[in-house]
Design a protein around this motif. Structure first.
Motif, PDB file in Angstrom:
ATOM      1  N   LYS A  27      -0.696 -11.451  10.389  1.00 26.36           N
ATOM      2  CA  LYS A  27      -2.058 -11.811   9.992  1.00 26.36           C
ATOM      3  C   LYS A  27      -2.838 -10.623   9.435  1.00 26.36           C
ATOM      4  CE  LYS A  27      -2.425 -15.669  13.248  1.00 26.36           C
ATOM      5  NZ  LYS A  27      -3.176 -16.249  14.394  1.00 26.36           N
ATOM      6  N   ASN A  28      -2.312  -9.430   9.607  1.00 27.49           N
ATOM      7  CA  ASN A  28      -2.974  -8.229   9.110  1.00 27.49           C
ATOM      8  C   ASN A  28      -1.974  -7.423   8.268  1.00 27.49           C
ATOM      9  OD1 ASN A  28      -5.140  -6.361   8.869  1.00 27.49           O
ATOM     10  ND2 ASN A  28      -4.238  -5.093  10.475  1.00 27.49           N
ATOM     11  N   PRO A  29      -1.560  -7.993   7.138  1.00 25.27           N
ATOM     12  CA  PRO A  29      -0.440  -7.400   6.404  1.00 25.27           C
ATOM     13  C   PRO A  29      -0.803  -6.119   5.655  1.00 25.27           C
ATOM     14  CG  PRO A  29      -1.354  -9.227   5.167  1.00 25.27           C
ATOM     15  CD  PRO A  29      -2.056  -9.216   6.496  1.00 25.27           C
ATOM     16  N   LEU A  30       0.225  -5.319   5.428  1.00 23.31           N
ATOM     17  CA  LEU A  30       0.145  -4.157   4.550  1.00 23.31           C
ATOM     18  C   LEU A  30       1.179  -4.369   3.454  1.00 23.31           C
ATOM     19  CD1 LEU A  30      -0.996  -1.362   3.856  1.00 23.31           C
ATOM     20  CD2 LEU A  30       0.752  -0.366   5.354  1.00 23.31           C
ATOM     21  N   ILE A  31       0.697  -4.399   2.219  1.00 20.71           N
ATOM     22  CA  ILE A  31       1.526  -4.775   1.080  1.00 20.71           C
ATOM     23  C   ILE A  31       1.485  -3.677   0.025  1.00 20.71           C
ATOM     24  CG2 ILE A  31       1.739  -6.448  -0.826  1.00 20.71           C
ATOM     25  CD1 ILE A  31       0.470  -8.527   1.048  1.00 20.71           C
ATOM     26  N   LEU A  32       2.594  -3.478  -0.643  1.00 19.66           N
ATOM     27  CA  LEU A  32       2.641  -2.598  -1.811  1.00 19.66           C
ATOM     28  C   LEU A  32       2.738  -3.460  -3.056  1.00 19.66           C
ATOM     29  CD1 LEU A  32       3.000   0.147  -3.294  1.00 19.66           C
ATOM     30  CD2 LEU A  32       5.468  -0.121  -2.923  1.00 19.66           C
ATOM     31  N   VAL A  33       1.875  -3.182  -4.032  1.00 19.91           N
ATOM     32  CA  VAL A  33       1.949  -3.844  -5.330  1.00 19.91           C
ATOM     33  C   VAL A  33       2.212  -2.782  -6.387  1.00 19.91           C
ATOM     34  CG1 VAL A  33       0.762  -5.251  -7.058  1.00 19.91           C
ATOM     35  CG2 VAL A  33       0.330  -5.643  -4.613  1.00 19.91           C
ATOM     36  N   ALA A  34       3.202  -3.003  -7.225  1.00 16.77           N
ATOM     37  CA  ALA A  34       3.486  -2.096  -8.342  1.00 16.77           C
ATOM     38  C   ALA A  34       3.342  -2.883  -9.632  1.00 16.77           C
ATOM     39  CB  ALA A  34       4.884  -1.514  -8.215  1.00 16.77           C
ATOM     40  N   GLU A  35       2.468  -2.408 -10.516  1.00 14.32           N
ATOM     41  CA  GLU A  35       2.256  -3.108 -11.779  1.00 14.32           C
ATOM     42  C   GLU A  35       3.159  -2.533 -12.866  1.00 14.32           C
ATOM     43  OE1 GLU A  35      -1.346  -4.749 -14.567  1.00 14.32           O
ATOM     44  OE2 GLU A  35      -1.440  -2.642 -13.966  1.00 14.32           O
ATOM     45  N   ALA A  36       3.964  -3.416 -13.430  1.00 15.64           N
ATOM     46  CA  ALA A  36       4.800  -3.125 -14.598  1.00 15.64           C
ATOM     47  C   ALA A  36       5.679  -1.889 -14.472  1.00 15.64           C
ATOM     48  CB  ALA A  36       3.917  -3.020 -15.839  1.00 15.64           C
ATOM     49  N   PRO A  37       6.318  -1.672 -13.312  1.00 12.79           N
ATOM     50  CA  PRO A  37       7.239  -0.538 -13.244  1.00 12.79           C
ATOM     51  C   PRO A  37       8.456  -0.816 -14.113  1.00 12.79           C
ATOM     52  CG  PRO A  37       7.507  -1.898 -11.309  1.00 12.79           C
ATOM     53  CD  PRO A  37       6.342  -2.475 -12.079  1.00 12.79           C
ATOM     54  N   GLU A  38       8.919   0.182 -14.803  1.00 13.35           N
ATOM     55  CA  GLU A  38      10.020  -0.024 -15.745  1.00 13.35           C
ATOM     56  C   GLU A  38      11.279   0.745 -15.354  1.00 13.35           C
ATOM     57  OE1 GLU A  38      10.676  -0.192 -20.575  1.00 13.35           O
ATOM     58  OE2 GLU A  38       9.042   1.010 -19.771  1.00 13.35           O
ATOM     59  N   LYS A  39      11.105   1.958 -14.834  1.00 10.23           N
ATOM     60  CA  LYS A  39      12.262   2.785 -14.516  1.00 10.23           C
ATOM     61  C   LYS A  39      12.917   2.310 -13.220  1.00 10.23           C
ATOM     62  CE  LYS A  39      10.232   6.883 -16.690  1.00 10.23           C
ATOM     63  NZ  LYS A  39       9.736   8.272 -16.465  1.00 10.23           N
ATOM     64  N   PRO A  40      14.186   1.914 -13.290  1.00  9.24           N
ATOM     65  CA  PRO A  40      14.878   1.446 -12.072  1.00  9.24           C
ATOM     66  C   PRO A  40      14.849   2.458 -10.936  1.00  9.24           C
ATOM     67  CG  PRO A  40      16.157   0.898 -14.019  1.00  9.24           C
ATOM     68  CD  PRO A  40      15.042   1.789 -14.488  1.00  9.24           C
ATOM     69  N   GLY A  41      14.925   3.747 -11.268  1.00 10.88           N
ATOM     70  CA  GLY A  41      14.891   4.769 -10.226  1.00 10.88           C
ATOM     71  C   GLY A  41      13.590   4.761  -9.457  1.00 10.88           C
TER      72      GLY A  41
END
Length: 270
Positions: A119-133
């Protein structure tokens, strides 16, 4: 384990199919299949509930008994094929993956599939990452921090790119990861009352002064372009990691790790 056959020719039709799946995103999307290479990566995919179609092993590196043990609790419908050294060298992305690879069915990564039991999440959002590494490094950080989810907004590459699997060391299979457009992701976060914190240079406060204790999404963009205005306009607070050198940014995976573990520290991470 029932070995169905052996393959000794690099001209075999299955060998050609595997090469296509490795090299062509379009083929992966069209068939709903992808390739995993390596003992550890396969273990994590099994743990992540992935369905295996075919397993190929080179007995000089991975014996039939070892392969059987690895899949002891797996599906009985898997085809096991012994391959020669020549075939393995043709198929292997790298030569240090214990002589095993597999054809696996992809899983849905739609934003609408995302479940957040916390109910109290911590999320990572990455916009348009292109490099697989970079994507792989982000997924390793997310796994290390045990994040509730990773969301890729406006993805530029498919999640089953062999370079993402390799650089994530298989964490792509154990993270709760979905994709969607920027507008869809923003709407999802707002509907869930998840605060949006954008890593940005303008109108920002020092990340250690930001309160990440409530439901939070840490949003990072590319090093070249940063985040789109759509994200910046939706941000509860932009955050910045102060720089003491000559440059004004770090690798996106490094920046994300710093922000994520500050949020974890505030949440009494031990």
């Amino acid at each position: 384990m029932h070995k169905t056959k052996q393959i000794s020719s690099v001209q075999n039709s299955l060998v050609k199919k595997i090469l296509l799946l490795k090299e062509k995103s379009r083929e992966r999307k069209k068939s709903g299949l992808f390739i995993i290479e390596g003992h550890r990566e396969i273990q994590l995919a099994l743990k992540g509930g992935y369905e295996f179609e075919t397993v190929l092993f080179h007995p000089e590196l991975m014996s039939e008994a070892e392969t059987s043990t690895l899949f002891a609790n797996g599906s009985s419908a898997v085809d096991f094929i012994e391959i020669t050294k020549e075939v393995y060298q043709k198929l292997a992305y790298r030569q240090t993956t214990e002589g095993i690879l597999a054809i696996v069915k992809s899983q849905s990564s739609l934003l609408t599939d995302l479940q957040l039991p916390n109910k109290n999440p911590l999320i990572l959002v990455a916009e348009a990452p292109e490099k697989p590494g970079n994507i792989g490094a982000l997924l390793r950080t997310a796994d290390a921090a045990n994040l509730d989810a990773v969301i890729i907004a406006n993805p530029r590459t498919d999640l089953y790119n062999p370079n993402i699997i390799r650089s994530s060391v298989g964490c792509v299979f154990t993270n709760n990861i979905v994709t969607g457009s920027t507008s869809e992701v923003i709407e999802f976060l707002k509907n869930k009352n998840i605060n949006i914190y954008c890593a940005a240079l303008s109108a920002s406060e020092n990340y250690v002064e930001t309160n990440f204790k409530s439901a939070s999404a840490i949003v990072v963009g590319t090093e070249a372009d940063g985040l789109s205005k759509e994200w910046l306009n939706s941000s509860k607070q932009n955050v910045i990691i102060p720089m003491q050198g000559e440059i004004d940014s770090m690798n996106v995976s490094v920046s994300a790790a710093i922000l994520i573990f500050e949020a974890k520290r505030q949440r009494d991470f031990k």
